[in-house]
Enzyme design. Structure first.
Site, PDB file in Angstrom:
ATOM      1  N   CYS A  80       0.845  -1.196   0.000  1.00  0.00           N
ATOM      2  CA  CYS A  80       0.000   0.000   0.000  1.00  0.00           C
ATOM      3  C   CYS A  80       0.886   1.254   0.000  1.00  0.00           C
ATOM      4  CB  CYS A  80      -0.998  -0.031   1.155  1.00  0.00           C
ATOM      5  SG  CYS A  80      -2.348   1.155   0.950  1.00  0.00           S
ATOM      6  N   HIS A 183      -3.852  -5.036  -0.491  1.00  0.00           N
ATOM      7  CA  HIS A 183      -3.495  -5.558   0.835  1.00  0.00           C
ATOM      8  C   HIS A 183      -3.536  -7.082   0.800  1.00  0.00           C
ATOM      9  CE1 HIS A 183      -3.453  -1.855   3.288  1.00  0.00           C
ATOM     10  NE2 HIS A 183      -4.275  -1.411   2.369  1.00  0.00           N
ATOM     11  N   GLU A 185      -2.700  -9.127   3.054  1.00  0.00           N
ATOM     12  CA  GLU A 185      -3.142  -9.652   4.344  1.00  0.00           C
ATOM     13  C   GLU A 185      -4.662  -9.641   4.487  1.00  0.00           C
ATOM     14  OE1 GLU A 185      -2.966  -5.229   5.037  1.00  0.00           O
ATOM     15  OE2 GLU A 185      -1.891  -6.701   3.815  1.00  0.00           O
TER      16      GLU A 185
END
Length: 202
Positions: A80, A183, A185
Site C-alpha cells: 500500500c 493488501h 493480508e
C-alpha cells in the site's frame, strides 16, 4: 527471518498476524540498526505518502533500507503506502521524495483522469504476470484495495494493473524490489499465497 519495518503508519498487527498464521518466523523492528541482519523486509503503510517519507527520514530507516536493498540485495516488499514509498516522488501532502527504488511518481487517482469515486476501496481483479511470487495463484485473481493515490511508472519493470475506470498499478517488481498496492493480508487465499511465495521464493 522476515523483518517488518514499523514506521508508525502501518497495519503492523495485521501483517504479523498473517505471517504467524503462515508459520513464518518474523520480527517487527522500530530502529534502522535492526535491518543489518534482515533476510527479507516488508514495508507496510497506511495514511499519506508525505507522512511516510517524513518517518523514513526521522527514524533513519531511509538510509538503512537503501543500504539493505541496494548494497546487500535483500528482497523488499512494500504494501500500500509502503509500495508508493518505493517511488521517486509523491504528491500526497505536498511534493516529497520517496526511496527512489522505482522510477515512478505517486499522484491522486482522479488527477490521472479517472472519474470513479475515491478512495478506490474493495475487491478488484488483477491480471498477474508469470513470476514465482504469483505461483499457485490463478492468472486473473481478486485482491482487496483501499487507496486514493497510485504510482505512475517512468521505467519498464514487471507490473500488473487493476482496472478502476482506468488502469491502476497494482504490482511492481524490479530485481529484488516488490510492491503491491493491494493488501495481501486482507485478500484471502490469493493474498496468503502471495505472502508465502514472497517469503519462500524471492
Amino acid at each position: 527471518m522476515v523483518t517488518i519495518v514499523d514506521l508508525g503508519i502501518g497495519n503492523i498487527g495485521s501483517i504479523s498476524k498473517v505471517l504467524r498464521y503462515l508459520g513464518v518466523e518474523h520480527e517487527v523492528v522500530t530502529g534502522p540498526d535492526q535491518l543489518a541482519v534482515a533476510e527479507k523486509i516488508i514495508l507496510p503503510g497506511v495514511g499519506s505518502f508525505s507522512e511516510g517519507a517524513k518517518r523514513l527520514d526521522e527514524t533513519g530507516f531511509r538510509a538503512a533500507l537503501l543500504q539493505a536493498v541496494q548494497e546487500r540485495g535483500v528482497p523488499l516488499l512494500g504494501i500500500c503506502v509502503g509500495m508508493q514509498l518505493l517511488a521517486r516522488t509523491g504528491f500526497e501532502g505536498g511534493e516529497c521524495q520517496g526511496l527512489g527504488l522505482i522510477d515512478g511518481v505517486v499522484s491522486k487517482i482522479d488527477d490521472m483522469g479517472g472519474q470513479l469515486q475515491i478512495p478506490h476501496m474493495g475487491w478488484n481483479d488483477v491480471k498477474l504476470p508469470s513470476l514465482p511470487v504469483f505461483d499457485a495463484i490463478p492468472g486473473l485473481s481478486c485482491f482487496y484495495f483501499v487507496h486514493s493515490y497510485a504510482m505512475l511508472l517512468n521505467e519498464e519493470v514487471e507490473a500488473a494493473y487493476a482496472y478502476y475506470g482506468q488502469p491502476v498499478l497494482a504490482f511492481v517488481n524490479k530485481n529484488n524490489i516488490y510492491g503491491v498496492q493491494f493488501h495481501p493480508e486482507k485478500s484471502q487465499q490469493a493474498g496468503l499465497t502471495f505472502l508465502r511465495n514472497f517469503v519462500e521464493k524471492c
